[in-house]
Design an enzyme around this catalytic site. Structure first.
Site, PDB file in Angstrom:
ATOM      1  N   LYS A  54     -22.885  20.146 -29.437  1.00  0.00           N
ATOM      2  CA  LYS A  54     -21.684  20.896 -29.837  1.00  0.00           C
ATOM      3  C   LYS A  54     -20.785  21.148 -28.618  1.00  0.00           C
ATOM      4  O   LYS A  54     -19.562  21.015 -28.693  1.00  0.00           O
ATOM      5  CB  LYS A  54     -22.085  22.207 -30.518  1.00  0.00           C
ATOM      6  CG  LYS A  54     -22.643  21.964 -31.924  1.00  0.00           C
ATOM      7  CD  LYS A  54     -23.479  23.112 -32.465  1.00  0.00           C
ATOM      8  CE  LYS A  54     -24.198  22.669 -33.753  1.00  0.00           C
ATOM      9  NZ  LYS A  54     -25.257  23.581 -34.195  1.00  0.00           N
ATOM     10  N   GLN A  98     -27.295  29.757 -33.192  1.00  0.00           N
ATOM     11  CA  GLN A  98     -28.091  28.586 -33.582  1.00  0.00           C
ATOM     12  C   GLN A  98     -29.309  29.011 -34.411  1.00  0.00           C
ATOM     13  O   GLN A  98     -30.087  29.861 -33.982  1.00  0.00           O
ATOM     14  CB  GLN A  98     -28.523  27.817 -32.321  1.00  0.00           C
ATOM     15  CG  GLN A  98     -29.249  26.516 -32.598  1.00  0.00           C
ATOM     16  CD  GLN A  98     -28.385  25.478 -33.326  1.00  0.00           C
ATOM     17  OE1 GLN A  98     -27.221  25.254 -32.984  1.00  0.00           O
ATOM     18  NE2 GLN A  98     -28.944  24.848 -34.342  1.00  0.00           N
ATOM     19  N   ASP A 121     -19.073  28.998 -38.331  1.00  0.00           N
ATOM     20  CA  ASP A 121     -20.200  28.238 -38.883  1.00  0.00           C
ATOM     21  C   ASP A 121     -20.443  28.638 -40.349  1.00  0.00           C
ATOM     22  O   ASP A 121     -21.341  28.099 -41.000  1.00  0.00           O
ATOM     23  CB  ASP A 121     -21.455  28.512 -38.027  1.00  0.00           C
ATOM     24  CG  ASP A 121     -22.513  27.426 -38.173  1.00  0.00           C
ATOM     25  OD1 ASP A 121     -22.159  26.298 -38.562  1.00  0.00           O
ATOM     26  OD2 ASP A 121     -23.688  27.707 -37.908  1.00  0.00           O
TER      27      ASP A 121
END
Ligand code: NAP
Length: 287
Positions: A54, A98, A121
């Site tokens: 990323k 994450q 996200d």
């Protein structure tokens, strides 16, 4: 046998990134460089690879990124504190925690502490609800990537029977809502589902989000089904048995090179949109 259409995620990703370039350049000229912060708790090697990928994607396209590494022993409260600081930081446009975090941490609480306007996200409960109701929120990246592939390759969804295998908050559930919002008839299956093979055999569209390598077999599929494999297992293996599914599908995503690259492109786009939103608000407050 006709060869299936290969749903090439690298092509789709290239197209999304191409569209973003101009916006990033003009934001940068205004002094706003879109910035994504990723938080990684613990030392899961796959997670390390994902956050690195990323960060690389951000720098390649001219965005800023920062990685915050927290030790495995981090408490929920310490993680929440880090997220709250990032929520307050004017230079940060997107925050990505994450998944998965170590099991002693309340992941849901941590996700829900991310400010909605920085939830690039799409993992907050608020973001999920808004997406399900087709309101304004950044969509969860992997589900959005699947929809992006459907659109890029003009796959007809309306009225079709989609079987989604998996019901996780970041994948199975949101992609089911997205398909439903596009007028597909959606069946959501999970580990307690009975007669899964039979269910899959009735599907026009199969979304695999199971986390088990080569789980979906070609023999399960209806001839001509569209196969969207979100799975990403050790050794770059998807949740579908690619070789056997290839022989029955009318369209199929490869792994690697399918949903994965589009997920990253979607994350970049959400972050750029968040930065753009910030720029617009700054303009409004100056007028
Ligand atoms: P997850 O949280 O582990 O969820 C897996 C889902 O599969 C659960 O809902 C589970 O059911 C269901 N399941 C497990 N065994 C099953 C079975 N035998 N029959 C039917 N359903 C079954 O996984 P996830 O985070 O959603 O990820 C799924 C896959 O996508 C993984 O391979 C992951 O690596 C991949 N992924 C890829 C990307 C990308 O960018 N390409 C991003 C995220 C995830 P229960 O709810 O009953 O347990």
């Amino acid at each position: 046998m006709k060869e299936p259409l290969l749903l090439d995620g690298r092509e789709v990703s290239k197209s999304i990134k191409g569209q973003l370039k101009g916006t990033i350049d003009s934001l940068t000229k205004e002094g706003i460089v879109p910035k994504l912060v990723t938080i990684l708790v613990g030392d899961n090697p796959s997670s390390h690879t994902y956050v690195q990928m990323k960060a690389n994607a951000c720098s390649k396209i001219g965005m800023e990124s920062e990685r915050i590494f927290l030790p495995t022993e981090t408490t929920t409260e310490e993680l929440l504190q880090t997220i709250r600081q990032l929520n307050e930081d004017e230079t940060v446009h997107g925050i990505l925690l994450q998944h998965p975090v170590p099991s002693h941490i309340d992941e849901r609480q941590a996700f829900d502490t991310i400010a909605l306007e920085k939830d690039v996200d799409g993992v907050t409960s608020h973001g999920f609800g808004s997406t399900a109701f087709q309101l304004n929120a950044y969509p969860c990246c992997t589900p959005a990537a699947i929809m992006e592939m459907i659109d890029f390759y003009n796959i007809d969804v309306e009225g079709k029977h989609a079987v989604v295998i998996g019901r996780s908050p970041i994948l199975g559930k949101p992609v089911s809502m997205m398909l439903l919002n596009r007028n597909a008839t959606v069946t959501i299956s999970h580990s307690r589902t009975e007669n899964l093979e039979q269910m899959v055999s009735q599907a026009d569209i199969v979304v695999a989000a199971v986390g088990k390598p080569k789980f979906v077999k070609g023999e399960w599929l209806k001839e001509g089904a569209v196969v969207l494999d979100a799975g990403y297992n050790k050794g770059n293996i998807g949740d579908c048995d690619y070789e056997t599914c290839y022989n029955r599908a009318s369209a199929i995503t490869p792994v690697p090179g399918g949903v994965g690259p589009v997920t990253i492109a979607t994350l970049l786009r959400n972050t750029v949109l968040a930065a753009q939103q910030k720029a617009m608000m700054r303009e409004v407050s100056h007028t």
